[in-house]
Design an enzyme around this catalytic site. Structure first.
Site, PDB file in Angstrom:
ATOM      1  CG  ASP A   9      12.559  15.713  24.190  1.00 58.70           C
ATOM      2  OD1 ASP A   9      12.911  14.608  23.892  1.00 58.70           O
ATOM      3  OD2 ASP A   9      11.564  16.437  23.794  1.00 58.70           O
ATOM      4  CG  ASP A  11      12.484  15.182  17.560  1.00 57.52           C
ATOM      5  OD1 ASP A  11      12.769  15.748  16.696  1.00 57.52           O
ATOM      6  OD2 ASP A  11      12.914  13.641  17.397  1.00 57.52           O
ATOM      7  CE  LYS A 150      13.350  11.204  26.495  1.00 54.06           C
ATOM      8  NZ  LYS A 150      13.055  12.394  25.836  1.00 54.06           N
TER       9      LYS A 150
END
Length: 226
Positions: A9, A11, A150
Protein backbone atom coordinates in the site's frame (compact mmCIF):
# COMPACT_ATOMS: atom_id res chain seq x y z
CA UNK A 1 8.80 -20.48 2.53
CA UNK A 2 9.80 -18.23 -0.34
CA UNK A 3 7.69 -15.52 -1.95
CA UNK A 4 8.04 -14.28 -5.51
CA UNK A 5 6.74 -10.72 -5.24
CA UNK A 6 5.66 -7.94 -2.89
CA UNK A 7 2.46 -5.87 -2.99
CA UNK A 8 2.45 -2.77 -0.81
CA UNK A 9 0.00 0.00 0.00
CA UNK A 10 1.07 3.64 -0.41
CA UNK A 11 -0.60 6.11 1.98
CA UNK A 12 0.14 5.28 5.60
CA UNK A 13 2.48 2.44 4.66
CA UNK A 14 5.38 3.83 2.61
CA UNK A 15 4.72 7.43 3.63
CA UNK A 16 5.50 9.51 6.68
CA UNK A 17 2.73 10.73 8.97
CA UNK A 18 2.47 13.93 6.88
CA UNK A 19 1.91 11.83 3.69
CA UNK A 20 5.35 12.55 2.24
CA UNK A 21 7.05 9.50 0.75
CA UNK A 22 9.32 7.82 3.27
CA UNK A 23 12.74 7.80 1.62
CA UNK A 24 13.96 4.85 3.66
CA UNK A 25 11.04 2.72 2.47
CA UNK A 26 11.60 3.85 -1.12
CA UNK A 27 15.27 2.92 -1.00
CA UNK A 28 14.47 -0.42 0.61
CA UNK A 29 11.95 -1.35 -2.09
CA UNK A 30 14.43 -0.49 -4.83
CA UNK A 31 16.99 -2.95 -3.44
CA UNK A 32 14.67 -5.95 -3.73
CA UNK A 33 15.20 -8.64 -6.34
CA UNK A 34 11.49 -9.45 -6.61
CA UNK A 35 8.74 -7.45 -8.37
CA UNK A 36 7.15 -4.76 -6.19
CA UNK A 37 3.52 -3.82 -6.89
CA UNK A 38 1.94 -0.67 -5.46
CA UNK A 39 -1.69 -1.02 -4.31
CA UNK A 40 -3.81 2.02 -3.54
CA UNK A 41 -7.31 3.38 -3.32
CA UNK A 42 -6.12 6.28 -5.41
CA UNK A 43 -6.51 6.70 -9.17
CA UNK A 44 -4.54 4.74 -11.76
CA UNK A 45 -2.47 7.65 -13.07
CA UNK A 46 -1.38 8.47 -9.49
CA UNK A 47 -0.34 4.86 -8.85
CA UNK A 48 1.56 4.64 -12.13
CA UNK A 49 3.37 7.91 -11.47
CA UNK A 50 4.30 6.84 -7.95
CA UNK A 51 5.67 3.54 -9.25
CA UNK A 52 7.74 5.28 -11.88
CA UNK A 53 9.13 7.94 -9.52
CA UNK A 54 10.04 5.32 -6.93
CA UNK A 55 11.83 3.32 -9.62
CA UNK A 56 9.63 0.22 -9.71
CA UNK A 57 8.37 -1.75 -12.69
CA UNK A 58 4.99 -0.08 -13.18
CA UNK A 59 2.71 -2.90 -12.00
CA UNK A 60 -0.02 -1.35 -9.86
CA UNK A 61 -3.43 -1.95 -8.32
CA UNK A 62 -5.52 1.23 -8.13
CA UNK A 63 -9.03 2.30 -7.11
CA UNK A 64 -9.15 -0.38 -4.40
CA UNK A 65 -8.75 -3.18 -6.93
CA UNK A 66 -10.94 -1.69 -9.65
CA UNK A 67 -7.99 -0.89 -11.92
CA UNK A 68 -4.78 -2.85 -12.59
CA UNK A 69 -1.89 -2.68 -15.02
CA UNK A 70 1.38 -4.57 -15.35
CA UNK A 71 3.59 -1.90 -16.94
CA UNK A 72 3.71 1.82 -17.69
CA UNK A 73 3.15 1.25 -21.40
CA UNK A 74 0.16 -1.11 -21.03
CA UNK A 75 -3.39 0.21 -20.78
CA UNK A 76 -5.10 -0.28 -17.45
CA UNK A 77 -7.82 -2.91 -17.05
CA UNK A 78 -10.91 -1.66 -15.25
CA UNK A 79 -13.46 -3.84 -13.47
CA UNK A 80 -17.06 -2.76 -12.98
CA UNK A 81 -18.65 0.59 -13.73
CA UNK A 82 -19.67 3.74 -11.94
CA UNK A 83 -23.40 3.36 -12.57
CA UNK A 84 -24.29 1.71 -9.26
CA UNK A 85 -21.88 4.00 -7.38
CA UNK A 86 -23.53 7.06 -8.92
CA UNK A 87 -26.96 5.83 -7.80
CA UNK A 88 -25.66 5.46 -4.25
CA UNK A 89 -24.04 8.90 -4.45
CA UNK A 90 -27.31 10.49 -5.61
CA UNK A 91 -29.19 8.82 -2.75
CA UNK A 92 -26.66 9.89 -0.10
CA UNK A 93 -26.58 13.42 -1.52
CA UNK A 94 -30.17 13.79 -0.36
CA UNK A 95 -28.93 13.48 3.23
CA UNK A 96 -25.39 14.89 3.19
CA UNK A 97 -23.36 17.53 1.42
CA UNK A 98 -20.82 15.35 -0.39
CA UNK A 99 -17.65 16.38 -2.21
CA UNK A 100 -16.17 14.09 -4.86
CA UNK A 101 -12.38 13.70 -5.12
CA UNK A 102 -10.73 13.23 -8.55
CA UNK A 103 -14.05 12.56 -10.33
CA UNK A 104 -12.55 13.08 -13.80
CA UNK A 105 -10.09 10.21 -13.41
CA UNK A 106 -11.97 7.63 -11.34
CA UNK A 107 -13.48 4.85 -13.46
CA UNK A 108 -14.75 2.23 -11.01
CA UNK A 109 -15.63 4.00 -7.74
CA UNK A 110 -16.36 7.39 -6.19
CA UNK A 111 -14.07 8.93 -3.57
CA UNK A 112 -15.47 11.48 -1.13
CA UNK A 113 -14.05 14.00 1.30
CA UNK A 114 -14.21 12.71 4.89
CA UNK A 115 -16.56 15.39 6.21
CA UNK A 116 -19.84 13.54 6.80
CA UNK A 117 -21.15 10.94 9.26
CA UNK A 118 -19.91 7.63 7.85
CA UNK A 119 -21.90 5.35 10.14
CA UNK A 120 -25.14 7.21 9.46
CA UNK A 121 -24.43 6.98 5.73
CA UNK A 122 -23.83 3.24 6.01
CA UNK A 123 -27.11 2.79 7.87
CA UNK A 124 -28.97 4.71 5.18
CA UNK A 125 -27.40 2.62 2.41
CA UNK A 126 -28.62 -0.56 4.10
CA UNK A 127 -32.18 0.54 3.31
CA UNK A 128 -31.40 0.56 -0.41
CA UNK A 129 -30.93 -2.30 -2.92
CA UNK A 130 -27.38 -1.29 -3.88
CA UNK A 131 -24.46 -3.77 -4.05
CA UNK A 132 -22.33 -0.97 -2.69
CA UNK A 133 -20.21 -0.39 0.40
CA UNK A 134 -18.54 2.63 1.98
CA UNK A 135 -14.86 2.16 2.82
CA UNK A 136 -12.85 4.63 4.89
CA UNK A 137 -9.15 4.57 4.01
CA UNK A 138 -8.37 7.41 6.47
CA UNK A 139 -7.67 9.65 3.47
CA UNK A 140 -11.04 9.42 1.68
CA UNK A 141 -14.35 7.60 1.91
CA UNK A 142 -14.94 5.38 -1.10
CA UNK A 143 -18.29 4.40 -2.61
CA UNK A 144 -17.42 1.08 -4.23
CA UNK A 145 -18.89 -2.18 -5.44
CA UNK A 146 -18.87 -5.03 -2.94
CA UNK A 147 -17.54 -7.17 -5.81
CA UNK A 148 -14.31 -5.17 -6.07
CA UNK A 149 -11.46 -4.99 -3.55
CA UNK A 150 -7.66 -5.07 -3.42
CA UNK A 151 -7.68 -8.84 -2.96
CA UNK A 152 -9.58 -9.37 -6.20
CA UNK A 153 -7.29 -6.85 -7.87
CA UNK A 154 -4.26 -8.78 -6.62
CA UNK A 155 -5.62 -12.06 -8.00
CA UNK A 156 -6.18 -10.44 -11.39
CA UNK A 157 -2.77 -8.77 -11.53
CA UNK A 158 -0.95 -11.86 -10.25
CA UNK A 159 -2.38 -13.88 -13.15
CA UNK A 160 -1.29 -11.21 -15.61
CA UNK A 161 2.23 -11.43 -14.18
CA UNK A 162 2.34 -15.23 -14.31
CA UNK A 163 1.99 -15.63 -10.53
CA UNK A 164 -0.62 -16.73 -8.02
CA UNK A 165 -1.87 -14.29 -5.41
CA UNK A 166 -0.34 -16.59 -2.76
CA UNK A 167 3.10 -15.87 -4.25
CA UNK A 168 2.90 -12.32 -2.87
CA UNK A 169 3.63 -10.81 0.51
CA UNK A 170 1.24 -7.92 1.21
CA UNK A 171 2.08 -4.91 3.40
CA UNK A 172 -0.51 -2.31 4.38
CA UNK A 173 -2.27 -0.26 7.03
CA UNK A 174 -5.93 0.32 6.17
CA UNK A 175 -9.15 -1.66 6.31
CA UNK A 176 -9.15 -1.76 2.51
CA UNK A 177 -5.94 -3.83 2.68
CA UNK A 178 -7.62 -6.69 4.58
CA UNK A 179 -8.85 -8.58 1.51
CA UNK A 180 -5.40 -8.16 -0.06
CA UNK A 181 -3.86 -9.79 3.03
CA UNK A 182 -6.34 -12.66 2.79
CA UNK A 183 -5.53 -13.24 -0.88
CA UNK A 184 -1.75 -13.00 -0.46
CA UNK A 185 0.48 -15.70 0.95
CA UNK A 186 1.53 -13.54 3.91
CA UNK A 187 0.27 -10.22 5.26
CA UNK A 188 2.13 -7.61 7.30
CA UNK A 189 0.40 -4.64 8.95
CA UNK A 190 2.39 -1.60 10.03
CA UNK A 191 1.86 -0.47 13.63
CA UNK A 192 -0.38 2.47 12.69
CA UNK A 193 -2.75 0.11 10.89
CA UNK A 194 -6.48 -0.28 11.48
CA UNK A 195 -7.59 -3.03 13.87
CA UNK A 196 -9.36 -4.79 10.99
CA UNK A 197 -6.15 -5.21 9.00
CA UNK A 198 -4.14 -6.16 12.08
CA UNK A 199 -6.63 -8.93 12.81
CA UNK A 200 -5.97 -10.64 9.48
CA UNK A 201 -2.22 -9.92 9.37
CA UNK A 202 0.34 -12.65 9.92
CA UNK A 203 2.75 -10.12 11.41
CA UNK A 204 2.44 -6.60 12.84
CA UNK A 205 5.45 -4.31 12.93
CA UNK A 206 6.55 -2.34 15.98
CA UNK A 207 7.28 0.75 13.87
CA UNK A 208 4.69 2.91 12.13
CA UNK A 209 4.26 4.34 8.63
CA UNK A 210 7.36 4.11 6.40
CA UNK A 211 9.55 2.93 9.27
CA UNK A 212 7.14 0.03 9.62
CA UNK A 213 7.46 -0.80 5.92
CA UNK A 214 11.25 -0.89 6.27
CA UNK A 215 10.90 -3.15 9.32
CA UNK A 216 8.52 -5.41 7.39
CA UNK A 217 10.90 -5.84 4.46
CA UNK A 218 13.86 -6.44 6.77
CA UNK A 219 11.79 -9.06 8.63
CA UNK A 220 11.13 -10.86 5.34
CA UNK A 221 14.78 -10.65 4.31
CA UNK A 222 16.02 -11.93 7.67
CA UNK A 223 13.83 -15.01 7.27
CA UNK A 224 14.93 -15.54 3.66
CA UNK A 225 11.36 -15.19 2.43
CA UNK A 226 12.07 -12.70 -0.37
Amino acid sequence: MKFKALVIDIDGTITCKNRELHLGAVKKMRTLNVPVVLATGNILCYARTASRLIGLGGAVIAENGGAVTVRYDVNGIFEGSLEECEKAFSFLSQHFKLTKLDPTYRKTEIALRRDFDLEEARSLLETQPFDIELVDTKYAIHIKSIKINKGIGLQKLAGMMGFEAEDFVAIGDSANDAEMFEAAGFGIAVANGDERVKEVANYVTEASFGDGAVEAIEFLESNGWI
